[in-house]
Design a protein around this motif. Structure first.
Motif, PDB file in Angstrom:
ATOM      1  N   HIS A 105      -2.980  -9.214  -8.419  1.00  0.00           N
ATOM      2  CA  HIS A 105      -1.662  -8.659  -8.145  1.00  0.00           C
ATOM      3  C   HIS A 105      -1.848  -7.355  -7.369  1.00  0.00           C
ATOM      4  N   PRO A 106      -0.838  -6.928  -6.607  1.00  0.00           N
ATOM      5  CA  PRO A 106      -0.987  -5.712  -5.797  1.00  0.00           C
ATOM      6  C   PRO A 106      -1.240  -4.473  -6.650  1.00  0.00           C
ATOM      7  N   ILE A 107      -2.194  -3.666  -6.193  1.00  0.00           N
ATOM      8  CA  ILE A 107      -2.470  -2.368  -6.825  1.00  0.00           C
ATOM      9  C   ILE A 107      -2.515  -1.323  -5.721  1.00  0.00           C
ATOM     10  N   SER A 108      -2.777  -0.078  -6.084  1.00  0.00           N
ATOM     11  CA  SER A 108      -2.745   1.025  -5.112  1.00  0.00           C
ATOM     12  C   SER A 108      -3.796   0.844  -4.023  1.00  0.00           C
ATOM     13  N   LEU A 109      -3.462   1.344  -2.835  1.00  0.00           N
ATOM     14  CA  LEU A 109      -4.401   1.380  -1.727  1.00  0.00           C
ATOM     15  C   LEU A 109      -5.135   2.717  -1.711  1.00  0.00           C
ATOM     16  N   ALA A 110      -6.379   2.693  -1.269  1.00  0.00           N
ATOM     17  CA  ALA A 110      -7.174   3.910  -1.116  1.00  0.00           C
ATOM     18  C   ALA A 110      -7.586   4.055   0.337  1.00  0.00           C
ATOM     19  N   GLY A 111      -7.478   5.259   0.869  1.00  0.00           N
ATOM     20  CA  GLY A 111      -7.916   5.498   2.235  1.00  0.00           C
ATOM     21  C   GLY A 111      -7.168   6.622   2.913  1.00  0.00           C
ATOM     22  N   TYR A 112      -5.843   6.575   2.836  1.00  0.00           N
ATOM     23  CA  TYR A 112      -5.023   7.628   3.425  1.00  0.00           C
ATOM     24  C   TYR A 112      -4.256   8.328   2.311  1.00  0.00           C
ATOM     25  N   GLY A 113      -4.487   9.632   2.166  1.00  0.00           N
ATOM     26  CA  GLY A 113      -3.886  10.372   1.071  1.00  0.00           C
ATOM     27  C   GLY A 113      -2.374  10.430   1.135  1.00  0.00           C
ATOM     28  N   ASN A 114      -1.792  10.350   2.343  1.00  0.00           N
ATOM     29  CA  ASN A 114      -0.337  10.470   2.448  1.00  0.00           C
ATOM     30  C   ASN A 114       0.411   9.240   1.935  1.00  0.00           C
ATOM     31  N   ARG A 115      -0.319   8.201   1.557  1.00  0.00           N
ATOM     32  CA  ARG A 115       0.346   7.056   0.924  1.00  0.00           C
ATOM     33  C   ARG A 115       0.734   7.350  -0.523  1.00  0.00           C
ATOM     34  N   LEU A 116       0.057   8.323  -1.123  1.00  0.00           N
ATOM     35  CA  LEU A 116       0.341   8.740  -2.495  1.00  0.00           C
ATOM     36  C   LEU A 116       0.317   7.570  -3.481  1.00  0.00           C
ATOM     37  N   GLY A 117      -0.708   6.732  -3.340  1.00  0.00           N
ATOM     38  CA  GLY A 117      -0.928   5.672  -4.314  1.00  0.00           C
ATOM     39  C   GLY A 117      -0.036   4.455  -4.167  1.00  0.00           C
ATOM     40  N   LYS A 118       0.604   4.286  -3.021  1.00  0.00           N
ATOM     41  CA  LYS A 118       1.453   3.104  -2.838  1.00  0.00           C
ATOM     42  C   LYS A 118       0.610   1.831  -2.946  1.00  0.00           C
ATOM     43  N   PRO A 119       1.140   0.766  -3.573  1.00  0.00           N
ATOM     44  CA  PRO A 119       0.400  -0.495  -3.654  1.00  0.00           C
ATOM     45  C   PRO A 119       0.485  -1.261  -2.340  1.00  0.00           C
ATOM     46  N   TYR A 120      -0.462  -2.137  -2.133  1.00  0.00           N
ATOM     47  CA  TYR A 120      -0.383  -2.973  -0.932  1.00  0.00           C
ATOM     48  C   TYR A 120       0.743  -4.003  -1.096  1.00  0.00           C
ATOM     49  N   THR A 121       1.329  -4.366   0.026  1.00  0.00           N
ATOM     50  CA  THR A 121       2.468  -5.279   0.009  1.00  0.00           C
ATOM     51  C   THR A 121       2.101  -6.689   0.436  1.00  0.00           C
ATOM     52  N   SER A 122       0.913  -6.845   1.029  1.00  0.00           N
ATOM     53  CA  SER A 122       0.454  -8.168   1.461  1.00  0.00           C
ATOM     54  C   SER A 122      -1.058  -8.147   1.598  1.00  0.00           C
ATOM     55  N   VAL A 123      -1.651  -9.323   1.676  1.00  0.00           N
ATOM     56  CA  VAL A 123      -3.101  -9.459   1.857  1.00  0.00           C
ATOM     57  C   VAL A 123      -3.362  -9.955   3.270  1.00  0.00           C
ATOM     58  N   ARG A 124      -3.858  -9.067   4.119  1.00  0.00           N
ATOM     59  CA  ARG A 124      -4.218  -9.491   5.470  1.00  0.00           C
ATOM     60  C   ARG A 124      -5.476 -10.334   5.436  1.00  0.00           C
ATOM     61  N   ASP A 125      -6.477  -9.852   4.686  1.00  0.00           N
ATOM     62  CA  ASP A 125      -7.712 -10.614   4.482  1.00  0.00           C
ATOM     63  C   ASP A 125      -8.323 -10.187   3.159  1.00  0.00           C
ATOM     64  N   SER A 126      -8.895 -11.141   2.465  1.00  0.00           N
ATOM     65  CA  SER A 126      -9.445 -10.881   1.134  1.00  0.00           C
ATOM     66  C   SER A 126     -10.634  -9.939   1.210  1.00  0.00           C
ATOM     67  N   ILE A 127     -10.872  -9.219   0.113  1.00  0.00           N
ATOM     68  CA  ILE A 127     -11.996  -8.293   0.045  1.00  0.00           C
ATOM     69  C   ILE A 127     -13.097  -8.876  -0.840  1.00  0.00           C
ATOM     70  N   TYR A 128     -14.343  -8.484  -0.566  1.00  0.00           N
ATOM     71  CA  TYR A 128     -15.506  -9.064  -1.228  1.00  0.00           C
ATOM     72  C   TYR A 128     -16.531  -8.000  -1.608  1.00  0.00           C
ATOM     73  N   VAL A 129     -17.420  -8.399  -2.481  1.00  0.00           N
ATOM     74  CA  VAL A 129     -18.711  -7.743  -2.672  1.00  0.00           C
ATOM     75  C   VAL A 129     -19.747  -8.682  -2.071  1.00  0.00           C
ATOM     76  N   ARG A 130     -20.703  -8.141  -1.350  1.00  0.00           N
ATOM     77  CA  ARG A 130     -21.799  -8.936  -0.771  1.00  0.00           C
ATOM     78  C   ARG A 130     -23.125  -8.304  -1.174  1.00  0.00           C
ATOM     79  N   ALA A 131     -24.122  -9.157  -1.371  1.00  0.00           N
ATOM     80  CA  ALA A 131     -25.420  -8.640  -1.816  1.00  0.00           C
ATOM     81  C   ALA A 131     -26.562  -9.474  -1.264  1.00  0.00           C
TER      82      ALA A 131
END
Length: 457
Positions: free
Chosen positions: A76-102
């Motif tokens: 489910h959508p949670i807060s975005l990290a990267g730009y401080g002026n968003r002030l913790g706004k959650p993402y509204t859509s998934v452009r592309d999924s995120i992963y861990v790679r090893a």
């Protein structure tokens, strides 16, 4: 009656002014401008590095390499990290999924996991959880080389203190979610290792990067690469580049890996079985597209990938089966977090706002390749002497950022007083820190490149 009201108003104003004055007195002070080299922490760190005893040694067999990726997209959508002026706004859509790679590399004597997460940084809170959880799968934080792609459109809710205001309130469940995904990914990569050959090298991609601190400033334009060819004919590639993953704007509330995600997807569509990316020395470096936004993601990925595939660089085979890793506590002087050119937060307030975590420098040696992990936005303007030393010692170096801690921006010292985000708001440890960190990395490269007797892991 009127006089009484006026007296109350005057007393209230005086009290408020007094309280504000008292707060300012205890929370800010003139910038000390103490050079990092003049602090006891500098002397202690130099002694610590000089006394290091590497545990490098040729393996009992050639390299065995495994790989894996693990989807880390929240349910489910949670807060975005990267730009401080968003002030913790959650993402509204998934452009592309995120992963861990090893990738897990084993030479029969040592075994190391190389991990990159599609996050802004590897949060210190996650690192603390990994220290506890890694032994359950036969690893430790001391043989796990961490990094992130530094996308500014990935998940937050992992920071304590003031970071929570910008990137979403701290949630223990999110920190454990990220840590558990990393653990699962390492375990999967460790389980599918087979014999492999490793090659390393670099190619210049000058069109895709620009100095954002100084318009005419130098850049590190190298795309640094490790290629792995396994006996089952699978091909793996690890890439590191210096341009910030900031194609999307702060108003774009999409979950996204930014250009590094499209870059690895494109490599996997062009003959590679598995690709991963780690942010390089991204300090002072930005993308250089015709325009930002969605088109920037395509342009950056196409330019970096296209340049690499077109130039077909001759990579150097890693014929030395030495494998080792170091994780060294970084000694830091008291913070000098600036609020103006000549005023700083007092260290107690800085710690209260951003937390206090032990940070580390990490170094991984794979034959002649030396990977260096830093807990910061380390400036690409500082990598030239590292490359020079490595070349003199017959080595190649790959500097990466966001290795599990964070100490702000480390930039060239001559720009310390420049009125810029990197050097004013995010330069936290006083003048001379560029030379300090670079000196530490030079010593670390030299130390880990020393040949030592093998020891059993």
């Amino acid at each position: 009656m009127v006089k009484r009201i006026l007296r109350i108003v005057v007393i209230t104003i005086i009290s408020l002014v007094a309280l504000i004055g008292l707060f300012l007195l205890v929370s800010i002070k003139p910038l000390s401008r103490t050079q990092a080299q003049d602090t006891p922490e500098y002397a202690a760190m130099m002694q610590r590095l000089d006394s290091l005893q590497p545990t490098s040694g040729k393996g009992s067999h050639d390299f065995v390499v495994g790989f894996a990726k693990e989807n880390m997209t929240p349910s489910h959508p949670i807060s975005l990290a990267g730009y401080g002026n968003r002030l913790g706004k959650p993402y509204t859509s998934v452009r592309d999924s995120i992963y861990v790679r090893a990738m897990v590399v084993d030479n029969g004597i040592h075994r190391v996991a190389i991990v990159s997460a599609d996050l802004l940084i590897i949060p210190p809170t996650v690192t603390l959880q990994l220290e506890k959880k890694l032994p359950a799968i036969g690893f430790s934080i001391n043989n796990t080389f961490l990094g992130a792609i530094h996308t500014h459109n990935s998940i937050g809710n992992w920071g304590e203190g003031a970071i929570g205001i910008m990137y979403g309130d701290y949630e223990d469940s999110i920190v454990n979610f990220i840590a558990n995904k990393i653990i699962r990914c390492i375990a999967k990569a460790s389980a599918n290792g087979i014999p492999a050959s490793i090659h390393s090298g670099s190619v210049s991609v000058p069109a895709a990067v620009r100095n954002r601190l100084i318009d005419t400033g130098s850049v590190d334009s190298l795309l640094r690469v490790v290629e792995v060819k396994r006996q089952d004919s699978s091909r793996l590639i690890l890439m590191s580049y210096t341009a910030h993953a900031t194609c999307l704007f702060s108003r774009d509330l999409k979950l996204s890996r930014d250009y590094p995600g499209e870059l690895v997807d494109g490599m996997e569509a062009n003959g590679y079985t598995f690709a991963m990316f780690m942010a390089g020395a991204v300090g002072s470096h930005r993308c250089n597209p015709p325009e930002y936004g969605e088109s920037c993601i395509d342009w950056m990925a196409d330019t970096v990938r296209g340049t690499y595939l077109a130039k077909h660089p001759v990579l150097t085979p890693v014929t030395d089966s030495s494998l080792s890793m170091m994780r060294i506590p970084l000694a830091l002087p008291p913070s000098e977090a600036k609020i103006t050119k000549d005023w700083q937060l007092r260290p107690w307030l800085f710690k209260a706002a951003f937390g206090q975590y032990q940070t580390y420098l990490t170094a991984l040696r794979i034959g002649h390749l030396v990977m260096i992990g830093t807990p910061c936005d380390y400036s690409g303007q500082l990598t030239a002497p590292l490359d020079s030393l490595a070349a003199k010692e017959g080595a190649q170096v790959m500097v990466t950022s966001f290795n599990g801690g964070y100490i702000g921006y480390i930039t060239a010292d001559q720009y310390y007083d420049r009125d810029h985000y990197e050097t004013r708001l995010m330069n936290w440890y006083g003048p001379g820190n560029g030379d300090y960190l670079t000196t530490c990395l030079l010593k670390l490269i030299h130390k880990i490149d020393e040949e030592q007797p093998s020891v059993t892991r």
